[in-house]
Design an enzyme around this catalytic site. Sequence first.
Site, mmCIF file in Angstrom:
data_model
loop_
_atom_site.group_PDB
_atom_site.id
_atom_site.type_symbol
_atom_site.label_atom_id
_atom_site.label_comp_id
_atom_site.label_asym_id
_atom_site.label_seq_id
_atom_site.Cartn_x
_atom_site.Cartn_y
_atom_site.Cartn_z
ATOM 1 N N ASP A 118 0.871 -1.178 0.000
ATOM 2 C CA ASP A 118 0.000 0.000 0.000
ATOM 3 C C ASP A 118 0.908 1.227 0.000
ATOM 4 O O ASP A 118 2.120 1.117 0.193
ATOM 5 C CB ASP A 118 -0.941 -0.049 1.217
ATOM 6 C CG ASP A 118 -2.190 0.804 0.999
ATOM 7 O OD1 ASP A 118 -2.213 1.586 0.031
ATOM 8 O OD2 ASP A 118 -3.136 0.704 1.806
ATOM 9 N N ASP A 153 -3.699 7.247 -3.475
ATOM 10 C CA ASP A 153 -5.057 7.749 -3.721
ATOM 11 C C ASP A 153 -5.468 8.685 -2.589
ATOM 12 O O ASP A 153 -4.762 8.801 -1.590
ATOM 13 C CB ASP A 153 -6.038 6.567 -3.840
ATOM 14 C CG ASP A 153 -5.916 5.582 -2.698
ATOM 15 O OD1 ASP A 153 -4.776 5.312 -2.263
ATOM 16 O OD2 ASP A 153 -6.942 5.071 -2.216
HETATM 17 N N1 GUN Z 1 -6.368 0.856 3.143
HETATM 18 C C1 GUN Z 1 -7.633 0.872 3.594
HETATM 19 N N2 GUN Z 1 -8.391 1.711 2.864
HETATM 20 C C2 GUN Z 1 -7.584 2.244 1.939
HETATM 21 C C3 GUN Z 1 -7.800 3.186 0.876
HETATM 22 O O1 GUN Z 1 -8.884 3.712 0.657
HETATM 23 N N3 GUN Z 1 -6.710 3.459 0.098
HETATM 24 C C4 GUN Z 1 -5.483 2.894 0.313
HETATM 25 N N4 GUN Z 1 -4.484 3.179 -0.507
HETATM 26 N N5 GUN Z 1 -5.284 2.026 1.301
HETATM 27 C C5 GUN Z 1 -6.321 1.696 2.099
#
Ligand code: GUN
Length: 688
Positions: A118, A153
Amino acid sequence: MWSADEMKAILFRADSMARAVNPCREGDSGKFEVTTRDGWARLGRLHTSTHVMNTPALLPVINPNIRTVEPREMWEKYGFEAIITNSYVIWKHESLKSTALNDGVHKLLDYPGVIMTDSGTFQNYVYGDVEVGVEEIVEFQREIGVDIATMLDVFGTPSMSREEIEAAVMETVSRGPQSLDAAKKTLLNGPIQGGVFADLRIKSAEEMGEMDFSVHPIGGIVPLMERQRYRELVEILLACRKHIPWERPVHMFGCGHPHLFPICVALGADLFDSAAYALFARDDRLLMPWGTVKLDDLNEFPASTEALSGYTPNSVRALGDQARCELIARHNLEITASELARCRQAIRDGTIWRLVEERSHTNPSLREATEYLYQNLPLGLIDTTNPLRQRGVLMSQDIGSQPPSIASLGRLLNNCQIECEGAIIFGGSPGPWRERIGGIVQTIHRRWPNVAILIETPLGLIPYSMEDVSPWAHINGPKSIWERMNNEDLEFDLEALCGEKKNIVRLKIGDEKPLQISKIESIFGDGVKGDSTIVRTSIDRETAVVKMKYFLDLNCEVARDIMSGCKFVYSKTKRVKNIITKDGIHILSPRLTDGGLSLTLAGARLLHGTQIPTVVVIDDSVPFTRQGRNVMHGFIDEVKGQLTPGLPCLVENGEGEFIGHGVAQCTAEETKRFRKGIAIKIRDGIGE
Ligand code: GUN
């Protein structure tokens, strides 16, 4: 990065364990294929540059600073094919960052499977202090060798105003192109934002779907899940799912609670991630498929896992903090993994909706969400669900709910009204109806040929011609579900099947035949004399016509024309085995297992040019289809008619010549999008 020798050693080691690294074929990176499906629920394979991972998959969240359970153990012991970690956390901590840049993220985490990262968006939402650049964080993920990266995002929360959410969606969209450039060949997640605004979720799905992302996570849902606002979660999925390109997996960001898996899987989710296993463990909470339980409240463990084997709640309470947390985390992982395995098996078995129903009773918010879903089943979901089931339906008291398989067959029935001057409705008992009422049905057909014969089931009225079609033919439940339908429901179904108000006679299966006949005579008079020697053939012919209409999309006149003068071959149990035309061609075999129709090659050839759904393949594919090989995605030029997964279709070449037939695995829209996997399972090709 791992050297080639190290990778070989890992492959060898993994090979000798249950789990093996599953390399992807050159050119397949980023492709997703569906191998089995039930409506929108699907088993798939996502090809990353080095692995092929199976979906639906759960990605345990690894905090690179606190590894509650080692990633190596996730791979070797629990068999997780993918994990997710946070690139921003690695980027921020100098020692992690330098190891990741020098040795690669796989070595940093000691994990040979798929690593998704992420981007820091979630940290920004929680702590608000993320100062990394949009391109910088994607480049970093690429440099440390992740398999699937995530762009930065903008997190849209449920409490944000419409204007704020719209701005978050548009900002995320505008960052897409530069993020994709920075990712180069690394697969990239393109999150769908939009808060609780259905139209903005759709806008986000459409705009993000236009770009070259490999996976689409649904973002901004953690706050909803934390407050158990499950109905809104369902609303979001219902709004945007069909706007996300079908050939890309959908990831539920931050969704790790097992009781949400079935409903999300049924609505087309492919990936989940769970931090819950570790977070809950820190609070001494144990995950169960039906919810969460507190260690403090337990005298015994209500589910057994390998982690808890040999322990009692007391002995777990007696452990030190670290040991207790690790033990509960392992238990939570096992429960989470097995619930997703249960979902995968349910997709194979055609029982995912049964699991949805079962799980819905474990939590009031989940029940509310499920009821909302039943009342708002999208047509697209109903139309992609194979109405024919290998298994029957198990009915609880909840007979109001209509899973998509029932709804899809119901829709077929409602689309094709029966022309008749009245109806005789049998009810009160389960199938096999041919054994219970076959005799009187023949009498009715002979004496009152223009009266429709219907059966009343707990799932609604069906024409007698569908009496062996599963799931209706196999409705299991207590006797009480066979109590008669109320008048309102009956009239509704009757009108859908037979048109405006008609004379009806309701008969109870099991009543004496003379009593039944006198009831019919009191409404429909004496009827006609009719020829008793041909009545069985005439019923079988009409059944075939009705099924050709429902399952092959044929127009009734065309079906009647084909069936005129045909003959039947019967099995030992007097069921129709084969259907032979008046010219002696075996065209169809009714399937005894689910009541569907299997076409023969000659039958398919005969139906070519009718309304039966037909795909036109490109020239490259023609020799393969002729040899009886499956039609793969990417080789279909055009689809004529509506393909329904699980139902028959024909294949023709670009000149409109018939070259084979098979069973559709996808919809017409999907044939345009997928680039990997089987589109049509071919039964027969016409040969060289
Ligand atoms: N982890 C939990 N929700 C989100 C999200 O909306 N975007 C991102 N990049 N990671 C997340």
